[in-house]
Design a protein around this motif. Structure first.
Motif, PDB file in Angstrom:
ATOM      1  N   THR A  79       1.699  -7.080 -11.513  1.00 33.66           N
ATOM      2  CA  THR A  79       1.315  -8.469 -11.262  1.00 33.66           C
ATOM      3  C   THR A  79       1.728  -9.349 -12.437  1.00 33.66           C
ATOM      4  O   THR A  79       2.203 -10.477 -12.243  1.00 33.66           O
ATOM      5  CB  THR A  79      -0.207  -8.555 -11.017  1.00 33.66           C
ATOM      6  OG1 THR A  79      -0.524  -7.732  -9.897  1.00 33.66           O
ATOM      7  CG2 THR A  79      -0.653  -9.973 -10.733  1.00 33.66           C
ATOM      8  N   ASP A 136       2.245  -9.718  -3.517  1.00 28.68           N
ATOM      9  CA  ASP A 136       1.665  -8.818  -4.522  1.00 28.68           C
ATOM     10  C   ASP A 136       0.590  -7.939  -3.880  1.00 28.68           C
ATOM     11  O   ASP A 136       0.030  -8.296  -2.845  1.00 28.68           O
ATOM     12  CB  ASP A 136       1.056  -9.681  -5.647  1.00 28.68           C
ATOM     13  CG  ASP A 136       0.786  -8.869  -6.918  1.00 28.68           C
ATOM     14  OD1 ASP A 136       1.330  -7.752  -7.049  1.00 28.68           O
ATOM     15  OD2 ASP A 136       0.031  -9.364  -7.777  1.00 28.68           O
ATOM     16  N   GLU A 137       0.301  -6.815  -4.524  1.00 29.49           N
ATOM     17  CA  GLU A 137      -0.733  -5.863  -4.058  1.00 29.49           C
ATOM     18  C   GLU A 137      -0.429  -5.419  -2.614  1.00 29.49           C
ATOM     19  O   GLU A 137      -1.331  -5.287  -1.795  1.00 29.49           O
ATOM     20  CB  GLU A 137      -2.157  -6.466  -4.131  1.00 29.49           C
ATOM     21  CG  GLU A 137      -2.464  -7.356  -5.318  1.00 29.49           C
ATOM     22  CD  GLU A 137      -2.576  -6.611  -6.645  1.00 29.49           C
ATOM     23  OE1 GLU A 137      -2.683  -5.375  -6.623  1.00 29.49           O
ATOM     24  OE2 GLU A 137      -2.522  -7.274  -7.707  1.00 29.49           O
TER      25      GLU A 137
HETATM   26 MG    MG Z   1      -1.576  -6.031  -9.604  1.00 29.42          MG
END
Ligand code: MG
Ligand code: ATP
Length: 455
Positions: free
Chosen positions: A126, A217-218
């Motif tokens: 991230t 993201d994720e």
């Molecule tokens: Mg992350």
């Protein structure tokens, strides 16, 4: 997190000639004395005057709180620069990773492909995505960031992205037209109800006059396989039409297939970017950011020790660096040496232990657990690549010269059924396992690092 453990194990001499390094490795798998003391110790009574206090006011004012302002200020600076709970979002707090950033920029700018950034939990995906986004915005890209949730829906996420792209960049629109005057965005062209990758790629193929980067993201948290299939199809369509929209997908995984699924048709349209563990120089760079801000000094030996204990994880480097700094400040010292780093490890272990349910703590404290410790540690090491999951053969690979995969499997089943320490699920012909509480795996890995220091 335990990539270095793995490397050590793999790098160890063959079983037949157990080298001293392999012996040290085996010894490090024993339960460290510190944990025995932690579990057996009855806390000593504390007097009110000894009870800890805050070191700064909520306004960050350090006057009048009982501690010397310089020390209190150093604590605040340490927290700001080495606090480990949030990703880095700005370039000035970001250390190392020049190669990853270079590759990411080249993939987007030169190769014009989509990118999948993958690696173990806490490795810095991230943070890299945020700093990359900043860098791309400097070059006037429109960069949109979306964090995926377990129940994320394809149309919701892409509608939210479209809502941030001004109609000014639509092929059909002139700068003077009414859509621009009304400040409409791309979402105004999407159907009101659900839609799929075809509608999105039709829409995004009409982007002109700029380039758009969508960060997902994720991505590993997305549970719905249809979502992944839709994203794969979108990548294919966008690539076929040479659209000016590129995706950067990030998530916990040990390889590309694990994250995006096996979709051969998009293989040539994406580049996988694995995040590797930090090297010693990068660890030092992070710690130096903290020391410069706080007016402290990490000795080379302390840097080395933190690097070893953190196994290349930036999360652990910050956590241990921060705690080691606090340990030094508690002793009114500005030099952070290995003793402070060791104290930091012990404090982190104590805190992690405290977050576990009582029954798990007492389970780990038992004599049987001591006997099983090498297996428990090997299982934690085996799980570091795939968000905790491992099969018996992975554990066996971590224990050269140890028990057979079959007997490991039967032990793991016992731990899963009798003690609930592990959860298990059947995937195809195999049963895979994972520590039910991720804190247990972290505690075991850190305990192995601590034991290694004592060897
Ligand atoms: Mg992350
Ligand atoms: N390049 C870096 N320089 C300094 N600190 C970093 C760097 N990369 C990561 N960190 C720190 O490491 C920790 C984990 O980083 P981050 O949240 O980016 O990892 P992640 O791989 O996204 O984690 P997760 O798998 O949980 O999503 C954070 O505290 C962050 O501040």
């Amino acid at each position: 997190m335990a990539t270095l453990f793995k490397r050590w194990t793999r790098g160890a001499a063959p079983e037949a000639e157990l080298s001293s390094a392999a012996f040290a490795d085996a010894a490090a798998r024993q339960r460290p004395a510190f944990l025995d003391a932690l579990w057996l110790d009855d806390a000593a009574p504390v007097r009110e005057s000894d009870l800890p206090r805050f070191s700064a006011m909520a306004s960050d004012d350090v006057e009048g709180v009982g501690e010397e302002p310089t020390l209190a200020r150093a604590r605040l600076a340490l927290r700001d620069t080495l606090g480990a709970s949030q990703p880095v979002t700005t370039r000035d707090r970001f250390s190392g990773r020049h190669d990853a950033l270079t590759q990411l920029i080249a993939a987007i700018e030169q190769q014009r492909v989509h990118v999948v950034v993958y690696g173990e939990r806490g490795i810095g995906k991230t943070s890299l995505a945020h700093v990359f986004a900043d860098t791309a915005r400097e070059a006037r890209y429109i960069v949109l960031y979306g964090s995926c949730g377990t129940d994320g829906r394809f149309d919701e996420i892409f509608r939210a992205f479209a809502a941030k792209i001004p109609m000014l960049y639509h092929r059909s629109v002139l700068p003077t037209t009414v859509e621009v005057e009304q400040a409409l965005n791309f979402d105004s062209l999407l159907p009101a109800g659900p839609f799929g990758p075809r509608e999105v790629s039709d829409l995004f193929s009409d982007v002109v006059g700029t380039r758009v980067i969508l960060i997902l993201d994720e991505y590993d948290r997305i549970a719905d396989p249809h979502f992944r299939r839709d994203v794969a199809e979108l990548i294919k369509n966008l690539s076929d039409r040479a659209a000016r929209v590129q995706l950067v997908v990030t998530g916990v995984a040990s390889n590309l297939d694990e994250l995006i699924g096996f979709a051969p048709s998009i293989r040539r349209n994406i580049i996988g970017l694995p995040m590797r563990p930090l090297n010693l120089g990068e660890v030092a760079e992070i710690l130096h950011l903290g020391q410069d801000a706080a007016g402290l000094y990490f000795t080379d030996a302390a840097v080395q020790m933190i690097s070893t204990m953190a196994n290349g994880s930036p999360y652990l480097v910050r956590l241990l660096g921060h705690r080691a700094g606090i340990a030094a400040l508690d002793q009114r010292r500005t030099q952070i040496d290995p003793a402070h780093a060791k104290l930091a490890v012990e404090r982190v272990l104590t805190e992690w232990n405290a977050t576990l349910p009582r029954r798990i703590q007492s389970l780990l404290a038992r004599e049987e657990a001591r006997a099983q410790w090498p297996l428990l540690v090997a299982a934690a090491e085996a799980g570091t690549y795939s968000d905790g999951w491992f099969v018996a053969a992975d554990v066996a690979a971590e224990m050269p010269g140890g028990p057979s995969p079959a007997s490991i499997e039967s032990e793991l089943r016992k731990l899963a059924t009798a003690h609930e320490l592990l959860e298990s699920e059947v995937v195809g012909p195999e049963t895979r396992f994972r520590y039910r509480f991720p804190g247990v795996a972290s505690l075991l890995l850190m305990s192995a690092s601590l034991a290694r220091l004592d060897v």
